[in-house]
Design a protein around this motif. Structure first.
Motif, PDB file in Angstrom:
ATOM      1  N   ALA A 137      21.342  14.166  17.491  1.00 28.36           N
ATOM      2  CA  ALA A 137      20.546  12.941  17.429  1.00 28.36           C
ATOM      3  C   ALA A 137      20.048  12.674  16.017  1.00 28.36           C
ATOM      4  O   ALA A 137      19.800  13.599  15.244  1.00 28.36           O
ATOM      5  CB  ALA A 137      19.353  13.040  18.379  1.00 28.36           C
ATOM      6  N   THR A 138      19.901  11.403  15.693  1.00 31.80           N
ATOM      7  CA  THR A 138      19.293  11.000  14.437  1.00 31.80           C
ATOM      8  C   THR A 138      18.102  10.099  14.752  1.00 31.80           C
ATOM      9  O   THR A 138      17.963   9.608  15.876  1.00 31.80           O
ATOM     10  CB  THR A 138      20.292  10.222  13.551  1.00 31.80           C
ATOM     11  OG1 THR A 138      20.752   9.062  14.268  1.00 31.80           O
ATOM     12  CG2 THR A 138      21.478  11.097  13.174  1.00 31.80           C
ATOM     13  N   GLN A 139      17.246   9.879  13.779  1.00 27.05           N
ATOM     14  CA  GLN A 139      16.098   8.997  13.946  1.00 27.05           C
ATOM     15  C   GLN A 139      16.413   7.643  13.310  1.00 27.05           C
ATOM     16  O   GLN A 139      16.809   7.562  12.151  1.00 27.05           O
ATOM     17  CB  GLN A 139      14.852   9.597  13.290  1.00 27.05           C
ATOM     18  CG  GLN A 139      14.322  10.845  13.983  1.00 27.05           C
ATOM     19  CD  GLN A 139      13.803  10.563  15.376  1.00 27.05           C
ATOM     20  OE1 GLN A 139      13.299   9.479  15.666  1.00 27.05           O
ATOM     21  NE2 GLN A 139      13.927  11.558  16.256  1.00 27.05           N
ATOM     22  N   ALA A 140      16.230   6.590  14.087  1.00 26.76           N
ATOM     23  CA  ALA A 140      16.501   5.246  13.591  1.00 26.76           C
ATOM     24  C   ALA A 140      15.197   4.532  13.248  1.00 26.76           C
ATOM     25  O   ALA A 140      14.161   4.763  13.880  1.00 26.76           O
ATOM     26  CB  ALA A 140      17.258   4.438  14.638  1.00 26.76           C
ATOM     27  N   VAL A 141      15.268   3.672  12.257  1.00 29.21           N
ATOM     28  CA  VAL A 141      14.171   2.765  11.924  1.00 29.21           C
ATOM     29  C   VAL A 141      14.591   1.386  12.422  1.00 29.21           C
ATOM     30  O   VAL A 141      15.543   0.788  11.897  1.00 29.21           O
ATOM     31  CB  VAL A 141      13.909   2.719  10.403  1.00 29.21           C
ATOM     32  CG1 VAL A 141      12.819   1.707  10.087  1.00 29.21           C
ATOM     33  CG2 VAL A 141      13.521   4.105   9.892  1.00 29.21           C
ATOM     34  N   LEU A 142      13.911   0.897  13.441  1.00 28.01           N
ATOM     35  CA  LEU A 142      14.206  -0.422  13.993  1.00 28.01           C
ATOM     36  C   LEU A 142      13.118  -1.384  13.558  1.00 28.01           C
ATOM     37  O   LEU A 142      11.928  -1.095  13.679  1.00 28.01           O
ATOM     38  CB  LEU A 142      14.278  -0.367  15.523  1.00 28.01           C
ATOM     39  CG  LEU A 142      14.732  -1.671  16.198  1.00 28.01           C
ATOM     40  CD1 LEU A 142      16.210  -1.939  15.905  1.00 28.01           C
ATOM     41  CD2 LEU A 142      14.498  -1.618  17.707  1.00 28.01           C
TER      42      LEU A 142
END
Length: 281
Positions: A137-142
């Motif tokens: 998993a990666t962390q997204a900036v939405l």
């Protein structure tokens, strides 16, 4: 009942019982379901006879959420394979994330395992035992498309949202941000929609699920995707090696026979080979 690559496709049906409790029944074999014993195939001891009780926190699409009255998702489908191997059905208990992240629910005999898109961390390993990693998993900036935010670095001085008790929240704090904490992923998205926050930091697969909705895709965009080296694992009570090994076997079999790929494509999107073979944690 269809047969796909040696595994039966399981049909999930869910009904809501008492507050916070969701039952998920599959097309399981008879096994120990009618015998009253809490011992399943392979000598795995269960907290309740005839069922594999899973703790999770709803909603967290695409891993687990209620869709058309049924609890469905990537994690649900994978754990249903474990239940099938054990000859029982899967039953899902909806609880606050903190309850099982600390091992409390497992120690209290409220569930056999926890599957909730949970990142494997050294801190959590002190309280629970993890299965082999099953997802990268990666962390997204939405962000809102009108926000002017184009990278994680642009979040400085902005109102940022995150789901409470998650690694997304931890990561934001580690970068000197002061994120607004929301109880669930739905609340995180609502916070962005209503302007409570200008951006959110959350697991990228969750964002992928949100952006399948045209209204979300029209309003929001992924400004950045940060590889934090996170891997998801299923947790069991400390020392419950038989169940942990049963989970690992089901995951390995699913990756070997193509079932994992089918589940991934159904719930996540185009198949990522690296997600099927994460390095041992």
């Amino acid at each position: 009942m269809k047969t796909t690559l040696g595994r039966r496709t399981r049909v999930l049906a869910a009904t809501t019982a008492t507050a916070g409790l969701v039952l998920v029944a599959g097309c399981s074999s008879d096994g120990d379901g009618g015998s009253g014993t809490k011992t399943a195939a392979g000598g795995v001891e269960l907290v309740k006879a005839g069922q594999l009780t899973t703790c999770t926190h709803l909603p967290y699409p695409p891993f687990q959420s209620e869709i058309d009255g049924k609890v469905q998702g990537f994690d649900v489908s994978l754990i249903d394979l474990v239940a099938e191997d054990l000859g029982v059905k899967q039953v899902i208990v909806d609880q606050p994330f903190e309850n099982f992240k600390t091992g409390g629910s497992l120690n209290a005999g409220q569930c056999d395992l926890a599957a909730a898109g949970m990142t494997i961390t050294e801190e959590r390993k002190k309280n629970v035992d993890f299965s082999d990693p099953y997802f990268e998993a990666t962390q997204a900036v939405l962000t809102d498309k009108k926000s002017g935010i184009s990278s994680f670095a642009d979040l400085k001085g902005k109102k940022v949202g995150a789901q409470a008790q998650t690694t997304g929240e931890d990561y934001a704090k580690s970068k000197d941000l002061d994120p607004v904490s929301f109880e669930s992923s739905d609340a995180v998205l609502n916070g962005l929609r209503t302007g409570q926050v200008q951006a959110v930091v959350i697991d990228y697969p969750v964002v992928q699920g949100w952006l399948k909705d045209k209204a979300n895709a029209d309003a929001f965009e992924v400004a950045d995707n940060v590889n934090t080296g996170e891997q998801y694992g299923v947790t069991v009570k400390k020392g419950n090696d038989k169940l942990r090994e049963a989970i690992n076997k089901a995951l390995a079999d699913a990756k070997a026979d193509g079932t994992y790929k089918k589940v991934y494509e159904r719930w996540i999107g185009p198949y990522d080979e690296s997600a099927a073979s994460p390095a041992a944690s």
